[in-house]
Design a protein around this motif. Sequence first.
Motif, PDB file in Angstrom:
ATOM      1  N   VAL A   9       0.847  -1.194   0.000  1.00  0.00           N
ATOM      2  CA  VAL A   9       0.000   0.000   0.000  1.00  0.00           C
ATOM      3  C   VAL A   9       0.884   1.245   0.000  1.00  0.00           C
ATOM      4  CG1 VAL A   9      -1.660   1.354   1.359  1.00  0.00           C
ATOM      5  CG2 VAL A   9      -1.993  -1.111   1.078  1.00  0.00           C
ATOM      6  N   ASP A  10       1.907   1.249   0.853  1.00  0.00           N
ATOM      7  CA  ASP A  10       2.821   2.390   0.931  1.00  0.00           C
ATOM      8  C   ASP A  10       3.524   2.636  -0.399  1.00  0.00           C
ATOM      9  OD1 ASP A  10       2.123   2.703   3.600  1.00  0.00           O
ATOM     10  OD2 ASP A  10       3.965   1.778   4.371  1.00  0.00           O
ATOM     11  N   ARG A  11       3.884   1.571  -1.098  1.00  0.00           N
ATOM     12  CA  ARG A  11       4.574   1.722  -2.387  1.00  0.00           C
ATOM     13  C   ARG A  11       3.639   2.273  -3.462  1.00  0.00           C
ATOM     14  NH1 ARG A  11       8.644  -3.181  -3.498  1.00  0.00           N
ATOM     15  NH2 ARG A  11       9.480  -1.624  -4.922  1.00  0.00           N
ATOM     16  N   ILE A  12       2.381   1.833  -3.461  1.00  0.00           N
ATOM     17  CA  ILE A  12       1.399   2.380  -4.405  1.00  0.00           C
ATOM     18  C   ILE A  12       1.225   3.883  -4.153  1.00  0.00           C
ATOM     19  CG2 ILE A  12      -1.047   2.416  -5.056  1.00  0.00           C
ATOM     20  CD1 ILE A  12      -1.075  -0.638  -4.533  1.00  0.00           C
ATOM     21  N   GLY A  26       0.580   0.740 -12.339  1.00  0.00           N
ATOM     22  CA  GLY A  26       1.454  -0.401 -12.143  1.00  0.00           C
ATOM     23  C   GLY A  26       0.679  -1.659 -11.816  1.00  0.00           C
ATOM     24  N   VAL A  27       1.442  -2.681 -11.457  1.00  0.00           N
ATOM     25  CA  VAL A  27       0.903  -4.011 -11.211  1.00  0.00           C
ATOM     26  C   VAL A  27       1.548  -4.555  -9.940  1.00  0.00           C
ATOM     27  CG1 VAL A  27       0.838  -6.370 -12.119  1.00  0.00           C
ATOM     28  CG2 VAL A  27       0.654  -4.454 -13.685  1.00  0.00           C
ATOM     29  N   ALA A  42       6.135  -1.022 -10.536  1.00  0.00           N
ATOM     30  CA  ALA A  42       5.710   0.306 -10.978  1.00  0.00           C
ATOM     31  C   ALA A  42       5.921   0.371 -12.482  1.00  0.00           C
ATOM     32  CB  ALA A  42       6.532   1.381 -10.281  1.00  0.00           C
ATOM     33  N   MET A  43       4.946   0.885 -13.190  1.00  0.00           N
ATOM     34  CA  MET A  43       5.049   0.958 -14.649  1.00  0.00           C
ATOM     35  C   MET A  43       4.978   2.411 -15.104  1.00  0.00           C
ATOM     36  SD  MET A  43       2.994  -2.496 -15.695  1.00  0.00           S
ATOM     37  CE  MET A  43       3.440  -2.373 -17.415  1.00  0.00           C
ATOM     38  N   THR A  44       5.321   2.617 -16.343  1.00  0.00           N
ATOM     39  CA  THR A  44       5.325   3.940 -16.938  1.00  0.00           C
ATOM     40  C   THR A  44       3.956   4.257 -17.526  1.00  0.00           C
ATOM     41  OG1 THR A  44       7.652   3.690 -17.511  1.00  0.00           O
ATOM     42  CG2 THR A  44       6.422   5.381 -18.699  1.00  0.00           C
ATOM     43  N   ASN A  45       3.425   5.423 -17.191  1.00  0.00           N
ATOM     44  CA  ASN A  45       2.209   5.899 -17.838  1.00  0.00           C
ATOM     45  C   ASN A  45       2.624   6.482 -19.184  1.00  0.00           C
ATOM     46  OD1 ASN A  45      -0.059   7.172 -18.793  1.00  0.00           O
ATOM     47  ND2 ASN A  45      -0.481   8.324 -16.923  1.00  0.00           N
ATOM     48  N   HIS A  79      -3.845   2.283 -10.444  1.00  0.00           N
ATOM     49  CA  HIS A  79      -3.505   3.585 -10.996  1.00  0.00           C
ATOM     50  C   HIS A  79      -4.101   4.666 -10.107  1.00  0.00           C
ATOM     51  CE1 HIS A  79      -7.497   3.442 -12.986  1.00  0.00           C
ATOM     52  NE2 HIS A  79      -7.379   4.745 -13.148  1.00  0.00           N
ATOM     53  N   SER A  80      -3.667   5.888 -10.357  1.00  0.00           N
ATOM     54  CA  SER A  80      -4.131   6.997  -9.528  1.00  0.00           C
ATOM     55  C   SER A  80      -5.034   7.923 -10.328  1.00  0.00           C
ATOM     56  CB  SER A  80      -2.934   7.785  -8.973  1.00  0.00           C
ATOM     57  OG  SER A  80      -2.163   8.340 -10.023  1.00  0.00           O
TER      58      SER A  80
END
Length: 146
Positions: A9-12, A26-27, A42-45, A79-80
Amino acid sequence: MLTITRDLVDRIIAHARADHPDEACGVIAGPAGSDRPTRFVAMTNAERSPTFYRFDSIEQLKVWREMDDRDEEPVVIYHSHTSTEAYPSRTDISYAMEPQAHYVLVSTREDLETDRLVVDGVEFRSYRILDGEVTEEEVRVVESYA
């Protein structure tokens, strides 16, 4: 119900804040069939947009192949949203192609609603999206899966 460790959760949340004002994405992979998120990716948007996200296609192919090689699946796709609530948009729903995944949305907007799960100042919600139907689910944050 999504059960997820506090560190994930903290990483998201950290990723969402780092990419703000653009949407982060990300996934979190986990062992196939386990429904247990374990490996943060973490992935690139590729859109680099505050209102839309799309995984970079080359990066996505690499990550999905890596999951196949490791006998993993995308347990969480996140995603955010930067200025709206953490609820899937029509575009988000149309792109939801992993029926077993938990679709996590975090909102980094400033006017958070207090009746939602707020973690470290960010609205954090999870959904199942199947055949265009969105169902919100409970999120249980744990220290470990022990």
